[in-house]
Write a protein that holds these residues in place. Structure first.
Motif: not given
Lengths: 743, 177
Positions: A611, A682-683, A686, A740, B26-34
């Motif tokens: 996953n 996105r993501g 990370r 951040p 897996f969480n796209p929102q975990a990555e800060p949009a900055r």
């Protein structure tokens, strides 16, 4: 005590112990040599034995300075007690007086040049990289650690075992000075061989041709191994020809040992084994003597030297010939695709026009890392030596040991053939009284560092100076290295900004001999390849982004499992970022009871079911029919689709889906998938960094020249990285994954 | 002998089954949009944003860099609505003595945003909203300034424009000083 003393002691002690071991062997076998030969043969055969002793100490995890000191002192004491230090044997036929002077003066001047460079702080790329990087690590850990993340650790390290012994006392420069001992022994062996075989003047000339060669100078005074390997090969040649002339049966034992030591020193030197066996077998057959027993003797002692390296690799990385032959011995540590690419790169060095190779390896040295010297433009003239039996032997050996050059066209891979062509050339030029001395003088001038500066390429790997102050450590080692070796500061930065035991991922290599941290270089092992791949996927490269979707649809049914088959042949690799089972448009939750397997690369199949979209299972070899992945549900699962999430770097694949019915029989479910793409997501950065954390890696070293370096720099907060420090063009990032802050 | 023996063992065995691995979240929102969209010239990351005509070496003085005729910087934007382009720079008296009043034309992705004439030397701040249609998310956005005239060094002919302190594209509530 000054560092220069420890360097000199480390090297001298190692060489002395090797000579003592060799003399004990040769005299124990009651072998007769000329006085000048005996010490040289003793050094090389003793080095072979010492390498085994160090190997054993490392295997027993007791490799410490005190142990080396005690073992070496005991060997020396025993040797002195046996009286092996007293010279024995007749003297070789003398060299004419003028030639004694000429050889002596030129040899002494270059010895001084070479000694100052060998004792200066070690800064050669591979020497400070993996040769001594591994040596230093073995000593830190007092033995062989189980290294699966550095393919250089899988190469045979017969010369490096001597470096371990010397490094324990005098560190880096002591190891390089041991290499210098082989560099000095080589021309003396060549001269001894020539004096024994009746061409002393040509021998002196040939020995100097080889010894003064710029690539011999730079390689043989650093912690590389190539000149030492050449010296071992020439020792095999000399011993075999002594046996052919005298047929002392016991001589087959050191011949076997030194033959095996060629493989233990460097894989490509292995040709010395069939060379010796063929000549000995041919001679015995010619005179009607039994062949089997002598050849068995040579083979047995050769295997004694080779076997430890084969067994070590077999145990540690699952492939006795690692990093090669991975198709024969599949393993997760060195990928088949890497091996293929590595061999390809070594064969062409990205040189489009092969016609430029001869002039580069002889005169410029900019493309292939060094040059043998303009004198060797005349190498084809060595064919005139075919007129004489000794010349024919030399040319034949030269051609034979030239053959591996085609596997790596770097200049230093010419070294194994250089002594043979040097002697053969000198035999030809010695026919005229004036030509040979003239050529020696010209060669000596053209090979001098300050003259090389005038005509060699600025990128030529060569000696640059006569660093006496640095050799004696009158100037500080740190200052010397910091000025001349950009990544020295980077290596030291790791010591300051990362804790002991830290594992650091880097895209490109570092001088690992100057850091105690473990560097995981992206290309150097299977584990590192996965990390490298994960970062690339996260950067959302056009082709590496996991945006492709391939869905196999089939009538809803109950299944015990499924298999995705690949049936095309091509150059692409097949990979799967995620595999999902679906029913009515939704994913069927993965059960812990499910089992997975794949062929090839069964070791990474879990990456397609974790996953995490940035990790992927890859074949790590070009596609061919018969590749598959399989899922066993263990209990029936109802499904109507299997979805593959993939990267777009695999257009050549041809996939089909088979299902296993509840009665255990296999049936085709879908002959091909439907293709689709998803928009950028996105993501991923990370997700990649979290994968690094899971694998116990908390630091990244990024050079500005690394692909994607800008992304780490400008989006470090997006990645979850904190820049700790910068030295030159290298930055060390720590994985922090913290909240951040606003830019 | 050893080699053939080894090769005999070198066959590909039937792959073993492995269990399903632990599932990652897996969480796209975990990555800060900055993304960093505004950069000061004394920031260690500054060289990564310089696209053209700005001295890429170490910053000078209190943290500025000389530009030439058409300095250009590159940023990546997450958002495109309500963005403002900002330039903080200086026109030095030394260059002004030769050039006289300087006209600077500001561009975003090749489109002219504004043209300003500076009649006096000194520190300057330029800030102007940019239409969302001119910008694209997740793709390089170029901001540039065409300086006319530039100072031409009498000695070596080097052209010098302005001394740049910072530049970028900022959003609502963000300050760029």
């Amino acid at each position: 005590m000054p560092q220069a003393f420890y360097i000199a002691f480390g090297a001298a002690f190692t060489v002395a112990v090797a000579i003592a071991l060799g003399k004990l062997l040769l005299r124990g076998l009651h072998l007769r040599f000329y006085r000048q030969e005996e010490t040289l043969f003793a050094f090389v055969s003793g080095a072979a034995i010492l390498h085994l002793i160090v190997f054993a100490l490392l295997t027993a995890q007791i490799a410490r300075k005190g142990v080396f000191l005690a073992a070496g002192a005991a060997i020396l004491a025993f040797a002195i007690r046996k009286g092996v230090h007293r010279p024995r044997g007749a003297s070789l036929p003398p060299l004419p007086k003028p030639w004694q002077w000429m050889f002596g003066i030129v040899f002494a001047i270059y010895c001084f040049l070479y000694l100052s460079n060998a004792m200066a702080p070690e800064m050669s790329p591979d020497g400070s990289g993996y040769h001594l990087g591994l040596v230093a690590r073995y000593l830190r850990e007092h033995g062989f650690p189980r290294i699966t993340t550095n393919m250089y650790a899988n190469l045979s390290e017969g010369i490096e075992m001597l470096y371990v012994f010397a490094f324990a006392f005098g560190r880096h420069s002591a190891a390089a000075t041991v290499h210098l001992a082989f560099t000095i022994a080589l021309p003396l062996l060549m001269l001894a061989h020539a004096r024994r075989n009746g061409f002393p003047v040509a021998g002196a000339g040939g020995a100097l041709f080889c010894f003064l060669s710029p690539v011999v100078g730079v390689d043989g005074t650093s912690a590389y191994i190539d000149v030492a390997v050449t010296c071992v090969i020439f020792t095999v040649y000399s011993l075999v020809h002594i046996w052919l002339a005298e047929r002392q049966p016991r001589l087959l034992i050191p011949i076997g040992l030194v033959c095996g030591y060629t493989y233990a020193a460097k894989y490509t030197a292995f040709l010395a084994v069939p060379y010796a066996l063929a000549l000995i077998g041919w001679k015995l057959w010619k005179i009607g003597r039994p062949i089997l027993r002598p050849l068995a003797t040579v083979t047995a002692f050769a295997v004694l030297m080779m076997a430890p390296w084969l067994v070590k690799n077999w145990i540690v990385v699952g492939n006795p010939f690692s990093p090669f032959a991975n198709r024969w011995f599949p393993n997760p540590n060195v990928r088949i695709s890497f091996e293929k690419e590595y061999i390809r790169q070594m064969r062409d060095y990205q040189i489009k026009d092969r016609s430029k190779v001869p002039i580069d390896v002889t005169v410029y040295g900019g493309m292939l890392s060094g040059m043998v010297g303009p004198l060797f433009v005349l190498t084809p003239l060595s064919l005139f030596a075919l007129r004489w039996p000794a010349g024919r032997r030399l040319v034949f050996a030269g051609i034979l040991f030239f053959l591996p050059y085609f596997s790596n066209i770097g200049t230093r891979f010419l070294l194994p053939s250089l002594p043979f062509f040097s002697l053969a050339m000198a035999m030809v030029f010695a026919q005229s009284k004036a030509v040979l001395p003239y050529l020696i003088v010209v060669h000596a001038l053209l090979s001098w560092p300050h003259v090389l500066r005038i005509y060699a390429s600025e990128f030529c790997w060569r000696l640059q100076r006569i660093p006496v102050a640095a050799a004696l450590r009158i100037s500080k080692e740190e200052d010397y290295l910091a000025l001349r070796m950009p990544d020295y500061a980077t290596a030291r930065m790791l010591e300051t900004f990362t804790p002991p035991g830290a594992r650091i991922f880097a895209f490109s290599g570092l001088p690992e001999a100057y850091t105690t941290r473990e560097i995981l270089t992206g290309y150097q092992a299977g584990f590192n390849n996965v990390l490298n791949d994960t970062l690339w996927t996260a950067i959302w490269d056009v082709n590496l982004a996991p945006k492709g979707r391939q869905e196999f649809r089939f009538p809803k049914q109950s299944l015990l499992g499924f298999r995705v088959r690949q049936s095309a042949t091509g150059t692409d690799q097949w990979s799967l970022n995620e595999v999902r089972v679906r029913l009515n448009g939704a994913e069927v939750p993965r059960s812990p009871q499910w089992r997975l397997r794949a062929s090839p690369n069964p070791w990474d199949i879990q990456l397609a079911f974790d996953n995490n979209p940035v990790t992927r299972w890859r074949t790590w070899e070009a596609i061919r029919p018969g590749m598959w992945i399989e899922v066993d549900f263990t209990t029936p699962v109802t499904a109507d689709a299997v979805l593959l999430e993939i990267t777009r770097d695999q257009w050549q694949t041809k996939l089909a889906l088979d299902g296993r019915l509840p009665n255990g029989t296999w049936t085709p479910l879908a002959p091909s998938p439907n293709e689709d793409e998803v928009p950028p997501m996105r993501g991923l950065r990370r997700a990649a960094i979290e994968e690094f954390q899971r694998r116990g890696i908390h630091y990244l070293l990024i050079h500005d020249s690394d692909p994607g370096a800008d992304d780490f720099l400008t989006k470090s907060r997006v990645w979850g990285l904190t820049e700790l420090a910068q030295r030159g063009d290298a930055r060390i990032y720590q994985i922090t994954l913290g909240e951040p802050s606003t830019p | 002998m050893a080699v053939p023996l080894l090769l005999l063992t070198a066959c590909e065995r039937e792959p073993q089954w492995v269990p399903m691995p632990p599932q990652q979240v897996f969480n796209p929102q975990a990555e800060p949009a900055r993304y960093l969209t505004f950069i000061r010239m004394n920031d260690t990351k500054a060289p990564a944003f310089l696209s053209a005509d700005i001295n890429p070496g170490p910053p000078e003085g209190v943290g500025w860099r000389w530009t030439r005729q058409r300095p250009e910087l590159k940023f990546t934007l997450e958002e495109t609505q309500n963005r403002r382009v900002v330039w903080n720079f200086g026109i030095t008296p030394a260059t002004f003595r030769q050039t006289g009043p300087v006209t600077i034309t500001f561009f975003v992705n090749g489109r002219m945003l504004d043209r300003v004439r500076y009649a006096e030397p000194g520190d300057r701040h330029f800030e102007k909203p940019v239409a969302a249609e001119w910008l694209k998310p997740h793709q390089p956005t170029l901001i540039a300034a065409q300086i006319d005239p530039v100072f031409v060094s009498p000695g070596d002919g080097v052209k010098l424009g302005i001394i740049l302190a910072s530049a970028g594209i900022i959003g609502p509530g963000e300050k760029a000083e």
